[in-house]
Design a protein around this motif. Structure first.
Motif, PDB file in Angstrom:
ATOM      1  N   HIS A 265       0.874  -1.089   0.075  1.00  0.00           N
ATOM      2  CA  HIS A 265      -0.002   0.082  -0.063  1.00  0.00           C
ATOM      3  C   HIS A 265       0.936   1.332   0.005  1.00  0.00           C
ATOM      4  O   HIS A 265       1.823   1.313   0.985  1.00  0.00           O
ATOM      5  CB  HIS A 265      -0.868   0.058   1.316  1.00  0.00           C
ATOM      6  CG  HIS A 265      -1.787  -0.928   0.943  1.00  0.00           C
ATOM      7  ND1 HIS A 265      -3.070  -1.087   0.471  1.00  0.00           N
ATOM      8  CD2 HIS A 265      -1.805  -2.371   1.699  1.00  0.00           C
ATOM      9  CE1 HIS A 265      -3.908  -2.358   0.630  1.00  0.00           C
ATOM     10  NE2 HIS A 265      -2.948  -2.962   1.179  1.00  0.00           N
ATOM     11  N   LEU A 266       0.804   1.944  -0.847  1.00  0.00           N
ATOM     12  CA  LEU A 266       1.275   3.393  -1.172  1.00  0.00           C
ATOM     13  C   LEU A 266       0.456   4.330  -1.061  1.00  0.00           C
ATOM     14  O   LEU A 266      -0.427   4.809  -1.844  1.00  0.00           O
ATOM     15  CB  LEU A 266       2.182   3.614  -2.576  1.00  0.00           C
ATOM     16  CG  LEU A 266       2.782   4.714  -2.882  1.00  0.00           C
ATOM     17  CD1 LEU A 266       4.316   4.761  -2.138  1.00  0.00           C
ATOM     18  CD2 LEU A 266       3.102   4.810  -4.166  1.00  0.00           C
ATOM     19  N   PHE A 267       0.483   5.188   0.320  1.00  0.00           N
ATOM     20  CA  PHE A 267      -0.294   6.327   0.162  1.00  0.00           C
ATOM     21  C   PHE A 267       0.077   7.572  -0.318  1.00  0.00           C
ATOM     22  O   PHE A 267       1.311   7.815  -0.330  1.00  0.00           O
ATOM     23  CB  PHE A 267      -0.532   6.702   1.803  1.00  0.00           C
ATOM     24  CG  PHE A 267      -1.132   5.275   2.525  1.00  0.00           C
ATOM     25  CD1 PHE A 267      -2.243   4.854   2.212  1.00  0.00           C
ATOM     26  CD2 PHE A 267      -0.319   4.327   3.189  1.00  0.00           C
ATOM     27  CE1 PHE A 267      -3.068   3.898   2.943  1.00  0.00           C
ATOM     28  CE2 PHE A 267      -0.950   3.215   3.962  1.00  0.00           C
ATOM     29  CZ  PHE A 267      -2.342   3.116   3.554  1.00  0.00           C
ATOM     30  N   SER A 268      -0.913   8.401  -0.732  1.00  0.00           N
ATOM     31  CA  SER A 268      -0.346   9.659  -1.275  1.00  0.00           C
ATOM     32  C   SER A 268       0.505  10.529  -0.755  1.00  0.00           C
ATOM     33  O   SER A 268       1.419  11.235  -1.315  1.00  0.00           O
ATOM     34  CB  SER A 268      -1.651  10.363  -1.986  1.00  0.00           C
ATOM     35  OG  SER A 268      -2.205  10.815  -0.824  1.00  0.00           O
ATOM     36  N   ALA A 269       0.512  10.665   0.583  1.00  0.00           N
ATOM     37  CA  ALA A 269       1.083  11.535   1.404  1.00  0.00           C
ATOM     38  C   ALA A 269       1.120  10.869   2.979  1.00  0.00           C
ATOM     39  O   ALA A 269       0.590  10.013   3.252  1.00  0.00           O
ATOM     40  CB  ALA A 269       0.689  12.926   1.482  1.00  0.00           C
ATOM     41  N   GLY A 270       2.130  11.491   3.861  1.00  0.00           N
ATOM     42  CA  GLY A 270       2.132  11.041   5.184  1.00  0.00           C
ATOM     43  C   GLY A 270       3.441  11.189   5.738  1.00  0.00           C
ATOM     44  O   GLY A 270       3.797  11.029   6.947  1.00  0.00           O
ATOM     45  N   GLY A 271       4.542  11.350   4.469  1.00  0.00           N
ATOM     46  CA  GLY A 271       5.937  11.129   5.281  1.00  0.00           C
ATOM     47  C   GLY A 271       6.332  10.039   5.908  1.00  0.00           C
ATOM     48  O   GLY A 271       5.754   8.769   5.786  1.00  0.00           O
ATOM     49  N   HIS A 272       7.408  10.192   6.636  1.00  0.00           N
ATOM     50  CA  HIS A 272       8.085   9.076   7.310  1.00  0.00           C
ATOM     51  C   HIS A 272       7.401   9.009   8.826  1.00  0.00           C
ATOM     52  O   HIS A 272       7.518  10.187   9.720  1.00  0.00           O
ATOM     53  CB  HIS A 272       9.430   9.093   7.398  1.00  0.00           C
ATOM     54  CG  HIS A 272      10.179   7.859   7.856  1.00  0.00           C
ATOM     55  ND1 HIS A 272      10.322   6.818   7.223  1.00  0.00           N
ATOM     56  CD2 HIS A 272      10.718   7.702   9.252  1.00  0.00           C
ATOM     57  CE1 HIS A 272      10.818   5.849   8.138  1.00  0.00           C
ATOM     58  NE2 HIS A 272      11.127   6.391   9.253  1.00  0.00           N
ATOM     59  N   GLY A 273       7.005   8.010   9.503  1.00  0.00           N
ATOM     60  CA  GLY A 273       6.604   7.830  10.774  1.00  0.00           C
ATOM     61  C   GLY A 273       5.055   8.216  11.198  1.00  0.00           C
ATOM     62  O   GLY A 273       4.758   8.656  11.917  1.00  0.00           O
ATOM     63  N   PHE A 274       4.160   7.525  10.263  1.00  0.00           N
ATOM     64  CA  PHE A 274       2.636   7.936  10.422  1.00  0.00           C
ATOM     65  C   PHE A 274       2.122   7.124  11.288  1.00  0.00           C
ATOM     66  O   PHE A 274       0.646   7.250  11.924  1.00  0.00           O
ATOM     67  CB  PHE A 274       1.756   7.974   9.262  1.00  0.00           C
ATOM     68  CG  PHE A 274       2.183   6.683   8.434  1.00  0.00           C
ATOM     69  CD1 PHE A 274       1.434   5.669   8.584  1.00  0.00           C
ATOM     70  CD2 PHE A 274       2.847   6.815   6.974  1.00  0.00           C
ATOM     71  CE1 PHE A 274       1.379   4.398   7.826  1.00  0.00           C
ATOM     72  CE2 PHE A 274       2.906   5.753   6.270  1.00  0.00           C
ATOM     73  CZ  PHE A 274       2.274   4.322   6.570  1.00  0.00           C
ATOM     74  N   GLY A 275       2.761   6.223  11.963  1.00  0.00           N
ATOM     75  CA  GLY A 275       2.292   5.351  13.155  1.00  0.00           C
ATOM     76  C   GLY A 275       1.119   4.587  12.552  1.00  0.00           C
ATOM     77  O   GLY A 275       0.995   4.204  11.509  1.00  0.00           O
ATOM     78  N   THR A 276       0.007   4.630  13.486  1.00  0.00           N
ATOM     79  CA  THR A 276      -1.080   3.869  13.307  1.00  0.00           C
ATOM     80  C   THR A 276      -2.194   4.539  12.487  1.00  0.00           C
ATOM     81  O   THR A 276      -3.299   4.072  11.823  1.00  0.00           O
ATOM     82  CB  THR A 276      -2.027   3.274  14.430  1.00  0.00           C
ATOM     83  OG1 THR A 276      -2.123   4.848  15.340  1.00  0.00           O
ATOM     84  CG2 THR A 276      -1.237   2.461  15.343  1.00  0.00           C
ATOM     85  N   GLY A 277      -1.693   5.822  11.799  1.00  0.00           N
ATOM     86  CA  GLY A 277      -2.643   6.482  10.940  1.00  0.00           C
ATOM     87  C   GLY A 277      -3.389   7.986  11.636  1.00  0.00           C
ATOM     88  O   GLY A 277      -4.350   7.405  11.971  1.00  0.00           O
ATOM     89  N   PRO A 278      -2.892   8.941  11.351  1.00  0.00           N
ATOM     90  CA  PRO A 278      -3.710  10.059  12.147  1.00  0.00           C
ATOM     91  C   PRO A 278      -4.912  10.277  11.333  1.00  0.00           C
ATOM     92  O   PRO A 278      -5.078  10.162  10.303  1.00  0.00           O
ATOM     93  CB  PRO A 278      -2.829  11.361  11.987  1.00  0.00           C
ATOM     94  CG  PRO A 278      -1.262  10.753  11.525  1.00  0.00           C
ATOM     95  CD  PRO A 278      -1.683   9.168  10.760  1.00  0.00           C
ATOM     96  N   ALA A 279      -5.831  10.607  12.119  1.00  0.00           N
ATOM     97  CA  ALA A 279      -7.359  10.734  11.697  1.00  0.00           C
ATOM     98  C   ALA A 279      -7.170  12.186  10.626  1.00  0.00           C
ATOM     99  O   ALA A 279      -6.531  12.982  10.759  1.00  0.00           O
ATOM    100  CB  ALA A 279      -8.205  11.385  12.609  1.00  0.00           C
ATOM    101  N   GLY A 280      -7.870  11.920   9.208  1.00  0.00           N
ATOM    102  CA  GLY A 280      -7.967  13.012   8.372  1.00  0.00           C
ATOM    103  C   GLY A 280      -6.695  12.827   7.538  1.00  0.00           C
ATOM    104  O   GLY A 280      -6.675  13.543   6.512  1.00  0.00           O
TER     105      GLY A 280
END
Length: 307
Positions: A265-280
């Motif tokens: 899974h390649l997400f469009s953005a989020g950088g390095h270190g998004f953990g469990t996935g911030p809301a929004g």
């Protein structure tokens, strides 16, 4: 480059930033230390050192981080709700210089436990850093500004961390009956440096390798894929600096060339270190994708004799 792309342990996920750290000015890590938090259901893993040298400090998000770990531990989070016989060992990131215990450890473990999956957070040994927090932060700031510092992240998984990963897998399997899990469904998930460790366990774990593996924003370089490699789940953001270190997606290509199962899974953005996935964020809910993958891999059924 934004601080989000290479945050330092939010406080510390500087994972192998030698090629990008000059773009940053300061780590943002507090200069204060804190007492070690309560960690119930924790067991000590075998290690040569009997000296506890670890230093706990807050990260810049209000959570806990630890460094100078000399005595590895494994903390169990027992499942609740609908049960599964699978178990997941979670390795936080931190460039093998420290560990992001909250964001990339306990939060993920609680998520698994609340979804009926027994989880264990591995506090593995880290490389030594100055015991004085102010000196440590000063040296870290030197490193991320491109100056010579007293320490640096390694190129790959240190031997001690690999030993601790193997010890964790052995402990969980040996005590599977106590936790009500299937010893043939013990997986390993690692964030950042923990993802490097997850890869190393597949490559070098031999008979102890995990039954499934989930390196999250890991080293994306080619890997040596053994003939009995377990299914792999990978998640990373498109603007993660680790992707710029490679041409293409060699980790995926290695697994596919070996004919082994991999989901990416390649997400469009989020950088390095998004953990469990911030809301929004683009990666919000990515652990639901992991759960779905585990289900479709047959890891979540309740047949104790299943593989």
């Amino acid at each position: 480059m934004s601080a989000n792309r290479c945050h330092f342990l939010t406080g510390f996920c500087l994972v192998f930033c030698a090629t990008v750290v000059p773009a940053l000015a300061q780590s943002g890590i507090p200069m204060t230390t804190v007492a070690a938090p309560a960690q119930p259901n924790t067991i000590q893993l075998p290690a040569a050192s009997k000296v506890d040298s670890e230093i706990w400090h807050p990260n810049d998000a209000g959570g806990y981080a630890v460094r100078n770990v000399t005595r590895p531990t494994l903390t169990a989070f027992r499942r609740v709700g609908k049960p599964s016989l699978a178990a997941v060992i979670i390795a936080p990131g931190g460039a093998f210089l420290g560990l992001e215990m909250d964001k990339e450890g306990w939060q993920a473990a609680r998520w698994f436990a609340n979804h009926g999956i027994t989880a264990f957070v591995l506090k593995y040994r880290t490389l030594p850093t100055p015991p004085d927090q102010k000196v440590f932060v000063a040296e870290l700031d030197k490193m991320i500004s491109g100056q010579k510092a007293a320490f640096a992240p390694p190129e790959d998984t240190p031997a001690e961390a690999l030993e601790d990963g193997i010890a964790a897998l052995r402990y969980v399997r040996a005590n599977a009956a106590e936790y009500g899990i299937n010893p043939k469904r013990v997986g390993f998930m690692g964030f950042s440096a923990g993802g490097f460790l997850a890869r190393s366990l597949v490559e070098k774990g031999g008979a102890d390798k995990p039954d499934f593996v989930a390196p999250i924003y890991p080293n994306m370089a080619p890997m040596s894929v053994p003939s009995d490699a377990p299914p792999m789940f990978v998640a990373v953001a498109a603007d993660d600096f680790l992707l710029t270190r490679e041409k293409g997606l060699p980790l995926l290509e290695s697994y596919r060339a070996a004919g082994k199962s991999i989901e990416f899974h390649l997400f469009s953005a989020g950088g390095h270190g998004f953990g469990t996935g911030p809301a929004g964020s683009p990666e919000e809910g990515w652990m639901d994708l992991l759960y779905h993958w585990m289900r479709t891999q047959g890891l979540l059924d309740t047949n104790m004799t299943g593989k």
